[in-house]
Design a protein around this motif. Sequence first.
Motif, PDB file in Angstrom:
ATOM      1  N   HIS A  63       0.872  -1.311  -0.228  1.00 19.40           N
ATOM      2  CA  HIS A  63      -0.002   0.074   0.095  1.00 19.40           C
ATOM      3  C   HIS A  63       0.776   1.185  -0.035  1.00 19.40           C
ATOM      4  O   HIS A  63       1.645   1.256   0.965  1.00 19.40           O
ATOM      5  CB  HIS A  63      -0.939  -0.151   1.213  1.00 19.40           C
ATOM      6  CG  HIS A  63      -1.644   1.104   1.600  1.00 19.40           C
ATOM      7  ND1 HIS A  63      -2.855   1.444   1.786  1.00 19.40           N
ATOM      8  CD2 HIS A  63      -0.994   2.513   1.940  1.00 19.40           C
ATOM      9  CE1 HIS A  63      -3.253   2.546   1.922  1.00 19.40           C
ATOM     10  NE2 HIS A  63      -2.258   3.250   2.288  1.00 19.40           N
ATOM     11  N   LEU A  64       0.984   1.940  -1.189  1.00 21.75           N
ATOM     12  CA  LEU A  64       1.740   3.167  -1.091  1.00 21.75           C
ATOM     13  C   LEU A  64       1.226   4.484  -0.726  1.00 21.75           C
ATOM     14  O   LEU A  64       0.070   4.777  -1.189  1.00 21.75           O
ATOM     15  CB  LEU A  64       2.240   3.300  -2.739  1.00 21.75           C
ATOM     16  CG  LEU A  64       2.938   2.351  -3.522  1.00 21.75           C
ATOM     17  CD1 LEU A  64       3.352   3.086  -4.842  1.00 21.75           C
ATOM     18  CD2 LEU A  64       4.018   1.807  -2.720  1.00 21.75           C
ATOM     19  N   GLY A  65       2.007   5.314  -0.225  1.00 25.75           N
ATOM     20  CA  GLY A  65       1.642   6.516   0.291  1.00 25.75           C
ATOM     21  C   GLY A  65       2.926   7.550   0.661  1.00 25.75           C
ATOM     22  O   GLY A  65       3.909   6.988   1.237  1.00 25.75           O
ATOM     23  N   VAL A  66       2.609   8.702   0.517  1.00 24.27           N
ATOM     24  CA  VAL A  66       3.678   9.644   1.355  1.00 24.27           C
ATOM     25  C   VAL A  66       2.602  10.188   2.345  1.00 24.27           C
ATOM     26  O   VAL A  66       1.351  10.702   2.179  1.00 24.27           O
ATOM     27  CB  VAL A  66       3.985  10.747   0.465  1.00 24.27           C
ATOM     28  CG1 VAL A  66       4.834  11.752   1.331  1.00 24.27           C
ATOM     29  CG2 VAL A  66       4.939  10.281  -0.731  1.00 24.27           C
ATOM     30  N   THR A  67       3.056  10.112   3.547  1.00 26.83           N
ATOM     31  CA  THR A  67       2.141  10.436   4.633  1.00 26.83           C
ATOM     32  C   THR A  67       2.319  11.917   4.874  1.00 26.83           C
ATOM     33  O   THR A  67       3.276  12.678   4.818  1.00 26.83           O
ATOM     34  CB  THR A  67       2.684   9.754   5.771  1.00 26.83           C
ATOM     35  OG1 THR A  67       1.468   9.754   6.946  1.00 26.83           O
ATOM     36  CG2 THR A  67       3.538  10.265   6.660  1.00 26.83           C
ATOM     37  N   GLU A  68       1.191  12.381   5.344  1.00 25.85           N
ATOM     38  CA  GLU A  68       0.997  14.128   5.768  1.00 25.85           C
ATOM     39  C   GLU A  68       1.816  14.925   4.573  1.00 25.85           C
ATOM     40  O   GLU A  68       2.511  15.937   4.818  1.00 25.85           O
ATOM     41  CB  GLU A  68       1.830  14.168   6.877  1.00 25.85           C
ATOM     42  CG  GLU A  68       1.311  13.933   8.267  1.00 25.85           C
ATOM     43  CD  GLU A  68       1.578  12.460   8.708  1.00 25.85           C
ATOM     44  OE1 GLU A  68       0.838  11.754   8.956  1.00 25.85           O
ATOM     45  OE2 GLU A  68       2.836  12.215   8.773  1.00 25.85           O
ATOM     46  N   ALA A  69       1.106  14.563   3.380  1.00 25.59           N
ATOM     47  CA  ALA A  69       1.817  15.202   2.311  1.00 25.59           C
ATOM     48  C   ALA A  69       1.508  16.756   2.169  1.00 25.59           C
ATOM     49  O   ALA A  69       2.256  17.506   1.555  1.00 25.59           O
ATOM     50  CB  ALA A  69       1.293  14.561   1.017  1.00 25.59           C
ATOM     51  N   GLY A  70       0.477  17.096   2.853  1.00 23.93           N
ATOM     52  CA  GLY A  70      -0.051  18.588   3.033  1.00 23.93           C
ATOM     53  C   GLY A  70      -1.114  19.040   2.170  1.00 23.93           C
ATOM     54  O   GLY A  70      -2.039  18.262   1.764  1.00 23.93           O
ATOM     55  N   ARG A 110      -2.922   5.422  -1.601  1.00 26.59           N
ATOM     56  CA  ARG A 110      -3.682   6.499  -1.211  1.00 26.59           C
ATOM     57  C   ARG A 110      -2.851   7.923  -1.188  1.00 26.59           C
ATOM     58  O   ARG A 110      -1.612   7.529  -0.908  1.00 26.59           O
ATOM     59  CB  ARG A 110      -4.095   6.200   0.480  1.00 26.59           C
ATOM     60  CG  ARG A 110      -5.083   7.124   0.855  1.00 26.59           C
ATOM     61  CD  ARG A 110      -4.578   7.761   2.190  1.00 26.59           C
ATOM     62  NE  ARG A 110      -5.620   8.579   2.551  1.00 26.59           N
ATOM     63  CZ  ARG A 110      -5.585   9.105   3.759  1.00 26.59           C
ATOM     64  NH1 ARG A 110      -4.783   8.640   4.603  1.00 26.59           N
ATOM     65  NH2 ARG A 110      -6.304  10.101   4.104  1.00 26.59           N
ATOM     66  N   VAL A 111      -3.454   8.995  -1.834  1.00 26.22           N
ATOM     67  CA  VAL A 111      -2.807  10.352  -1.770  1.00 26.22           C
ATOM     68  C   VAL A 111      -3.447  10.773  -0.589  1.00 26.22           C
ATOM     69  O   VAL A 111      -4.564  11.211  -0.387  1.00 26.22           O
ATOM     70  CB  VAL A 111      -3.198  10.992  -3.141  1.00 26.22           C
ATOM     71  CG1 VAL A 111      -2.398  12.314  -3.079  1.00 26.22           C
ATOM     72  CG2 VAL A 111      -2.696  10.042  -4.270  1.00 26.22           C
ATOM     73  N   SER A 112      -2.625  11.115   0.425  1.00 23.70           N
ATOM     74  CA  SER A 112      -3.127  11.680   1.699  1.00 23.70           C
ATOM     75  C   SER A 112      -2.834  13.450   1.569  1.00 23.70           C
ATOM     76  O   SER A 112      -1.973  13.715   1.443  1.00 23.70           O
ATOM     77  CB  SER A 112      -2.109  11.387   2.843  1.00 23.70           C
ATOM     78  OG  SER A 112      -2.091  10.013   3.221  1.00 23.70           O
ATOM     79  N   LEU A 113      -4.141  13.857   1.566  1.00 26.69           N
ATOM     80  CA  LEU A 113      -4.195  15.484   1.401  1.00 26.69           C
ATOM     81  C   LEU A 113      -4.768  15.918   2.439  1.00 26.69           C
ATOM     82  O   LEU A 113      -5.780  15.411   2.853  1.00 26.69           O
ATOM     83  CB  LEU A 113      -4.614  15.857  -0.075  1.00 26.69           C
ATOM     84  CG  LEU A 113      -3.971  15.070  -1.248  1.00 26.69           C
ATOM     85  CD1 LEU A 113      -4.887  15.715  -2.506  1.00 26.69           C
ATOM     86  CD2 LEU A 113      -2.661  15.845  -1.409  1.00 26.69           C
ATOM     87  N   THR A 114      -4.525  17.084   2.882  1.00 29.08           N
ATOM     88  CA  THR A 114      -5.259  17.913   3.852  1.00 29.08           C
ATOM     89  C   THR A 114      -6.463  18.513   2.888  1.00 29.08           C
ATOM     90  O   THR A 114      -6.122  19.483   2.412  1.00 29.08           O
ATOM     91  CB  THR A 114      -4.622  18.971   4.609  1.00 29.08           C
ATOM     92  OG1 THR A 114      -3.330  18.344   4.998  1.00 29.08           O
ATOM     93  CG2 THR A 114      -5.370  19.560   5.832  1.00 29.08           C
ATOM     94  N   GLY A 115      -7.512  17.648   2.880  1.00 24.08           N
ATOM     95  CA  GLY A 115      -8.607  18.148   1.821  1.00 24.08           C
ATOM     96  C   GLY A 115      -9.621  17.068   1.859  1.00 24.08           C
ATOM     97  O   GLY A 115      -9.695  16.022   2.145  1.00 24.08           O
TER      98      GLY A 115
END
Lengths: 369, 369
Positions: free
Chosen positions: A199-206, A232-237
């Motif tokens: 499971h790929l992701g860059v965490t707390e990407a902004g 999963r693309v982690s976005l504040t949104g």
Amino acid sequence: MIRRRRRTRRIYVGSVPIGDGAPVAVQSMTKVHPRHIAITLRQIEEAAKAGCEIMRVAVPDDEAVQCLQEIRERSPLPLVADLHFNPRLALMVVEKGIEAIRVNPGTIRSRKRLREIFEAAKEKGVTVRVGINAGSLPRPYEERFGRTPEAMVACALDAVELAEEVGHRELKVSLKASDVPRTVEAYRLFSRRSDYPLHLGVTEAGPPFSGGIKSAVGLGILLAEGIGDTIRVSLTGDPVLEVRAAYHILRALGLRERGVDIISCPTCGRCEVDLEPMVLELERRLAHIDRPLTVAVMGCVVNGPGEAKEADVGIAGGKSSGVLFIKGRVVEKIPPEKWIERLVEEVERLVAEPPLSGNGGCTGPAEEP
Amino acid sequence: MIRRRRRTRRIYVGSVPIGDGAPVAVQSMTKVHPRHIAITLRQIEEAAKAGCEIMRVAVPDDEAVQCLQEIRERSPLPLVADLHFNPRLALMVVEKGIEAIRVNPGTIRSRKRLREIFEAAKEKGVTVRVGINAGSLPRPYEERFGRTPEAMVACALDAVELAEEVGHRELKVSLKASDVPRTVEAYRLFSRRSDYPLHLGVTEAGPPFSGGIKSAVGLGILLAEGIGDTIRVSLTGDPVLEVRAAYHILRALGLRERGVDIISCPTCGRCEVDLEPMVLELERRLAHIDRPLTVAVMGCVVNGPGEAKEADVGIAGGKSSGVLFIKGRVVEKIPPEKWIERLVEEVERLVAEPPLSGNGGCTGPAEEP
């Protein structure tokens, strides 16, 4: 262009296959406490409409466990319960039945409790994501290796071994850091040492613009190397933005397609029309389209005719009008004030036709020539 | 994480070095006809303030050539005149003196004219970008190879050879397609066959969110392979957005740093504060900061303390307050309504201090360990 996808085991989250050549599955996460059942369900439904296939829900307390039941019954997507700190909650969620849980050895802390969770998950057929974060590593790994990819991988491999000891192999692994170099190194390193799906992701990407770019760099590099089975693309949104970002990344690599890809020129001194607001309006009005299509909106004749010809629908702007192309064929000249209306109309007409291929926009494993 | 940067020749656009280990230079392009001198200059100045180092200006007609003179005299950045179709204009621009021109063999068409342009550029010391686009390939290449990376590379190599025939070697090359796979393949292929520095870009990438992601995937893959000496992110939007996107890509790879990197959690059911509007406000209020800094805004205690500790300034949210970290040190607890104010204040305080290193945020060529 991308390397042969890495061979992994196949697991499932609900009915969604992960690994072993399955299309890279798109995930997101709800953004409110599950006590807000209606909001949670609306976020799941909207994400599903945007193409999300698996949704994660945080379960921070007993109330969340209770609400999760009702959410699960009404959710159109399989759910992953996100559990930290409290092994008792993890066992409760597993007991009640759920498609998958995510546990973080860095917040569960006790090896004994982690084993109990794996045992219960094995018994109930619950898939487990071993979710490592550089920001919450168990102390012994951090002390030994620092907050490094090596620490993340060692922690993940130990957790996987623990799961295997109790016979549980329905596992996937994530190794997220908030920066791209550590994230990429951790996944590369792990993928050489284990065949569990990733499971790929860059965490707390902004925030969306910078976070989308940061995630695209990290996930793009890994996916192009054949690494990654679900993202999963982690976005504040909004979760919908996360899902759109995920498809933009996957489409850029030719791994999956969904929705309209707008090819629009950046505009320059050659452009005779005010293209930017037109393109933003077009993007908004075509956001609901699922079918993979390319729409070109080009301001001048440098690359305009070339791009418009290659697109499903395209306009190549000239002095005071534009040439409409459909599937590579010149149709007619239209004035700029009618471009958007007409492009939307033509896209909707194309979408109303039956699709040529029935694979739902998924492309299989790609190989280098 | 990234491979040793590819060895290239060194050229200059004005005083900006390109290739041979120079920092990857950031470019953008003005979006109006040069007859709008004030708007053009404002776009150049705003892009420069955002970190842009080279600006391209379209020169579609005689009026543009005249206006370019005045723009150039007042521009804070070296300029690249973008020329298509009309060799006479190219010769006029070169004659009047300019840092660089971009020519596209697909729009200049005549080999004889192209040679004349190279000759004049050589004589006047004008750097030339050979700018190939998949959407405007010369007919013979397209007929022989299709709109493929091979066609783009063959066309570029022939143009470079022509320039070398007249003794001009102040050249850089771009090979842009509107999709990532062709773009990546074209640059990879060219970089194995030539040592001229490369200007990277995915052309007509589209509106900012999707275009930023598409560019990040393509440029990220290439830069991580050590390919690319200067970049431009083509977006249908303000040049400042293009420049910000370029720095987000370069920073993600550790190639260059500039401005504030916001590490913010995507929020979930654990987050007790309404983080999204706070993060957007923070992004807006810190947009003017040049100094490379990391600011973490985390909603809960899972990764919060870890990320906040690693950032220059960070807040790890808890039940009803957050812990402020400065340079890894816990400072105090502050309530959510004061988070943004305080973070901005602390960032401004840090920026007022003299920087530790004097390299202007440029990191040298990175190597794999």
